[in-house]
Design a protein around this motif. Sequence first.
Motif, mmCIF file in Angstrom:
data_model
loop_
_atom_site.group_PDB
_atom_site.id
_atom_site.type_symbol
_atom_site.label_atom_id
_atom_site.label_comp_id
_atom_site.label_asym_id
_atom_site.label_seq_id
_atom_site.Cartn_x
_atom_site.Cartn_y
_atom_site.Cartn_z
ATOM 1 N N PRO A 1 0.809 -1.220 0.000
ATOM 2 C CA PRO A 1 0.000 0.000 0.000
ATOM 3 C C PRO A 1 0.842 1.269 0.000
ATOM 4 C CG PRO A 1 -0.874 -1.583 1.571
ATOM 5 C CD PRO A 1 0.452 -2.104 1.124
ATOM 6 N N PHE A 2 1.967 1.244 0.703
ATOM 7 C CA PHE A 2 2.793 2.440 0.790
ATOM 8 C C PHE A 2 3.667 2.618 -0.453
ATOM 9 C CE2 PHE A 2 1.651 1.205 5.079
ATOM 10 C CZ PHE A 2 1.074 2.385 5.519
ATOM 11 N N LEU A 3 3.939 1.511 -1.160
ATOM 12 C CA LEU A 3 4.570 1.633 -2.464
ATOM 13 C C LEU A 3 3.601 2.318 -3.432
ATOM 14 C CD1 LEU A 3 6.883 1.018 -4.423
ATOM 15 C CD2 LEU A 3 5.877 -1.239 -4.814
ATOM 16 N N ALA A 4 2.338 1.922 -3.373
ATOM 17 C CA ALA A 4 1.316 2.588 -4.186
ATOM 18 C C ALA A 4 1.202 4.060 -3.819
ATOM 19 C CB ALA A 4 -0.029 1.892 -3.996
ATOM 20 N N MET A 5 1.318 4.348 -2.543
ATOM 21 C CA MET A 5 1.256 5.733 -2.074
ATOM 22 C C MET A 5 2.414 6.550 -2.639
ATOM 23 S SD MET A 5 0.972 6.959 1.896
ATOM 24 C CE MET A 5 -0.073 8.339 2.332
ATOM 25 N N TRP A 6 3.594 5.952 -2.643
ATOM 26 C CA TRP A 6 4.780 6.628 -3.171
ATOM 27 C C TRP A 6 4.617 6.904 -4.666
ATOM 28 C CZ3 TRP A 6 10.386 4.220 -3.011
ATOM 29 C CH2 TRP A 6 11.317 5.222 -3.245
ATOM 30 N N ILE A 7 4.168 5.908 -5.408
ATOM 31 C CA ILE A 7 3.968 6.084 -6.855
ATOM 32 C C ILE A 7 2.889 7.138 -7.127
ATOM 33 C CG2 ILE A 7 3.191 4.946 -8.975
ATOM 34 C CD1 ILE A 7 4.431 2.344 -7.827
ATOM 35 N N MET A 8 1.791 7.040 -6.395
ATOM 36 C CA MET A 8 0.682 7.973 -6.608
ATOM 37 C C MET A 8 1.045 9.406 -6.243
ATOM 38 S SD MET A 8 -1.982 6.782 -8.041
ATOM 39 C CE MET A 8 -3.081 8.136 -7.622
ATOM 40 N N SER A 9 1.983 9.561 -5.328
ATOM 41 C CA SER A 9 2.389 10.923 -4.954
ATOM 42 C C SER A 9 2.976 11.657 -6.154
ATOM 43 C CB SER A 9 3.399 10.883 -3.799
ATOM 44 O OG SER A 9 4.625 10.288 -4.200
ATOM 45 N N TYR A 10 3.684 10.940 -7.027
ATOM 46 C CA TYR A 10 4.240 11.570 -8.227
ATOM 47 C C TYR A 10 3.158 11.804 -9.276
ATOM 48 C CZ TYR A 10 8.738 10.559 -6.108
ATOM 49 O OH TYR A 10 9.802 10.525 -5.236
ATOM 50 N N VAL A 11 2.162 10.929 -9.317
ATOM 51 C CA VAL A 11 1.024 11.148 -10.214
ATOM 52 C C VAL A 11 0.298 12.429 -9.816
ATOM 53 C CG1 VAL A 11 -1.204 10.245 -10.998
ATOM 54 C CG2 VAL A 11 0.741 8.690 -10.700
ATOM 55 N N TYR A 12 0.049 12.573 -8.522
ATOM 56 C CA TYR A 12 -0.582 13.796 -8.026
ATOM 57 C C TYR A 12 0.288 15.021 -8.325
ATOM 58 C CZ TYR A 12 -4.316 11.525 -5.275
ATOM 59 O OH TYR A 12 -5.439 10.842 -4.868
ATOM 60 N N LEU A 13 1.590 14.883 -8.127
ATOM 61 C CA LEU A 13 2.504 16.006 -8.327
ATOM 62 C C LEU A 13 2.488 16.471 -9.777
ATOM 63 C CD1 LEU A 13 4.774 17.902 -7.441
ATOM 64 C CD2 LEU A 13 6.382 16.013 -7.743
ATOM 65 N N ILE A 14 2.592 15.541 -10.713
ATOM 66 C CA ILE A 14 2.583 15.895 -12.138
ATOM 67 C C ILE A 14 1.242 16.507 -12.525
ATOM 68 C CG2 ILE A 14 2.682 14.952 -14.480
ATOM 69 C CD1 ILE A 14 4.625 12.808 -13.344
ATOM 70 N N THR A 15 0.161 15.916 -12.041
ATOM 71 C CA THR A 15 -1.170 16.452 -12.337
ATOM 72 C C THR A 15 -1.317 17.870 -11.795
ATOM 73 O OG1 THR A 15 -2.080 14.207 -12.199
ATOM 74 C CG2 THR A 15 -3.644 16.042 -12.091
ATOM 75 N N ALA A 16 -0.828 18.106 -10.585
ATOM 76 C CA ALA A 16 -0.912 19.435 -9.988
ATOM 77 C C ALA A 16 -0.128 20.454 -10.808
ATOM 78 C CB ALA A 16 -0.377 19.399 -8.556
ATOM 79 N N ASP A 17 1.076 20.080 -11.258
ATOM 80 C CA ASP A 17 1.873 20.988 -12.083
ATOM 81 C C ASP A 17 1.139 21.364 -13.369
ATOM 82 O OD1 ASP A 17 4.021 21.471 -10.515
ATOM 83 O OD2 ASP A 17 5.437 20.206 -11.604
ATOM 84 N N VAL A 18 0.507 20.382 -14.010
ATOM 85 C CA VAL A 18 -0.218 20.638 -15.256
ATOM 86 C C VAL A 18 -1.407 21.567 -15.006
ATOM 87 C CG1 VAL A 18 -1.646 19.577 -17.054
ATOM 88 C CG2 VAL A 18 0.490 18.475 -16.343
ATOM 89 N N LEU A 19 -2.151 21.294 -13.942
ATOM 90 C CA LEU A 19 -3.342 22.097 -13.647
ATOM 91 C C LEU A 19 -2.988 23.527 -13.256
ATOM 92 C CD1 LEU A 19 -5.460 19.479 -11.658
ATOM 93 C CD2 LEU A 19 -5.840 20.282 -13.996
ATOM 94 N N LEU A 20 -1.916 23.680 -12.483
ATOM 95 C CA LEU A 20 -1.520 25.024 -12.063
ATOM 96 C C LEU A 20 -0.880 25.803 -13.209
ATOM 97 C CD1 LEU A 20 -0.050 24.318 -8.502
ATOM 98 C CD2 LEU A 20 -2.221 25.425 -9.052
ATOM 99 N N ALA A 21 -0.050 25.122 -14.013
ATOM 100 C CA ALA A 21 0.625 25.794 -15.133
ATOM 101 C C ALA A 21 -0.378 26.285 -16.160
ATOM 102 C CB ALA A 21 1.633 24.847 -15.780
ATOM 103 N N GLY A 22 -1.442 25.551 -16.364
ATOM 104 C CA GLY A 22 -2.454 25.949 -17.343
ATOM 105 C C GLY A 22 -3.541 26.820 -16.770
ATOM 106 N N ASN A 23 -3.386 27.228 -15.489
ATOM 107 C CA ASN A 23 -4.387 28.048 -14.804
ATOM 108 C C ASN A 23 -5.784 27.427 -14.860
ATOM 109 O OD1 ASN A 23 -2.612 30.186 -14.030
ATOM 110 N ND2 ASN A 23 -2.651 30.923 -16.149
ATOM 111 N N ARG A 24 -5.822 26.098 -14.850
ATOM 112 C CA ARG A 24 -7.107 25.404 -14.876
ATOM 113 C C ARG A 24 -7.768 25.403 -13.504
ATOM 114 N NH1 ARG A 24 -3.585 22.749 -18.241
ATOM 115 N NH2 ARG A 24 -4.305 22.342 -20.384
ATOM 116 N N LEU A 25 -6.948 25.439 -12.463
ATOM 117 C CA LEU A 25 -7.455 25.504 -11.104
ATOM 118 C C LEU A 25 -6.620 26.488 -10.302
ATOM 119 C CD1 LEU A 25 -8.066 21.756 -10.083
ATOM 120 C CD2 LEU A 25 -9.816 23.472 -10.547
#
Length: 481
Positions: free
Chosen positions: A293-317
């Motif tokens: 579960p914590f390996l999944a958490m580690w992997i997902m943290s980067y998914v969230y990070l990349i998604t956040a960068d895309v959303l913030l860079a495009g001023n979508r949120l």
Amino acid sequence: MTAETNKGPVLGMRHVQALLIFLNITTIFIGRLNVGVSVVAMTNAATTNPDFPEYDWTEAEKSYIFSSFFWGYILTQFLGGYLCKRFGVKGVMFWGVFVSGVCSALTPLFIGFGGWKAYCGIRVIMGLAQGMVFPCIHHHLAKWSPPAERNRLGALSHTGMDCGNVSAMFLSGMIAKSAIGWPGISYVSAGLAFAWCAFWFVFGADNAVESRYISKEELHYIESSLKHSEGYHKTVIPVPWMAIWTSAPFLALTLTRCCATWGLSTLQAQIPTYMNGVLDLDMKSNAFFSALPFLAMWIMSYVYLITADVLLAGNRLSLTALRKTFNSLAFWIPCATLIGIGFLDQEQKNLAIALMTISVGINSGATIGSSLNTIDLSPNHASILMGILNTAATVVPIVTPLVVGVIVHEDNNRAEWQIVFIIAAVLFFVGNSVFLYFGTAVSQPWDAEDYLTVKVPELAISPAIHEAGKGIDGPSEKSLI
């Protein structure tokens, strides 16, 4: 060249500091969380290495061991926030991690002559040392992170929590079955702590101005983007205590993080016991599936990070909308999966492990969702906010093992574990509901450097007085090392 056009090097000392924070969190989490696997190994030697002593501890005694770290941890949060503002982050973090490493190294010795009570005692001391670290981390990130990169650098450094979780669960299980047995878990943890201290001593710096290795371009980029007054790094800004204690966004964040800590600490400490008792997994399988579960958490943290960068860079949120969206995913999806887990037993162990993995993996979004919110609300007082928040949140891991000890009398009783998971699910739901209503990522008015100095000038500590005070009242930043 302005801060807008000068972005500094693509990779620079600000990234080195983020890496050091990542390694710091990984190291202290390994020392903190390996107790879950260690206790199973010490009380069931047949599943690990029978050449080492086995102890017959009751469930109540185990619950004391699990919570004892936090008896000390809760006491030094405020102290850590104050010391890093007064003397700088570098020395405070160095000694916090170093003492934690010493405690890890001495753990097998203490258990040998004092049993579970001595184990509790050494973990209390470890908690006292580590309690000063997280307020320092948020203070350090606020000093080193340009606003445009604060979310990215903060999230990257905090993935150390996930790496630490995985390492504590998986590596500890492997070490326990090896030739060095369960004592080796503590010795490896100590070695990692001492190695981090060496790197921090060389490359750590309280701020960009004091770094020996930073380029002029990066220094200009960081300092100009932070837009603080001249002499900022030499001035101790007075803390607006009343404004902090009456701030609705901060109080909501505190409650939210307490609810998050309940759910996550339940999983961190109890997954090995649950999998061994209800799902009937041996130590080797337990170590792998406890870490999954914590390996999944580690992997997902980067998914969230990349998604956040895309959303913030495009001023979508906006940043506020991003934090609330991610926090909702991180809290409310585990609500459903945790309840589902409680209805499964060893005949559905694969489904139970899958739901456990989803719960913890999705929950990694809480780092971007709410963990970094203290820096949003007040970069200047991030260490103080973190000290207050972590003090409140630390009550939770003290209570959760004790509550589990009261509810769970037999490790293999699925109905008892069902109650444990439902409580965690309810708190996840309530915590995020409060954050949705009151939370924000907007810097608060009381963060202003002159918020109190304009009203009460004598509260301000000038650079000259501050420097003189160092010589009279306490050591300098460098002397703490």
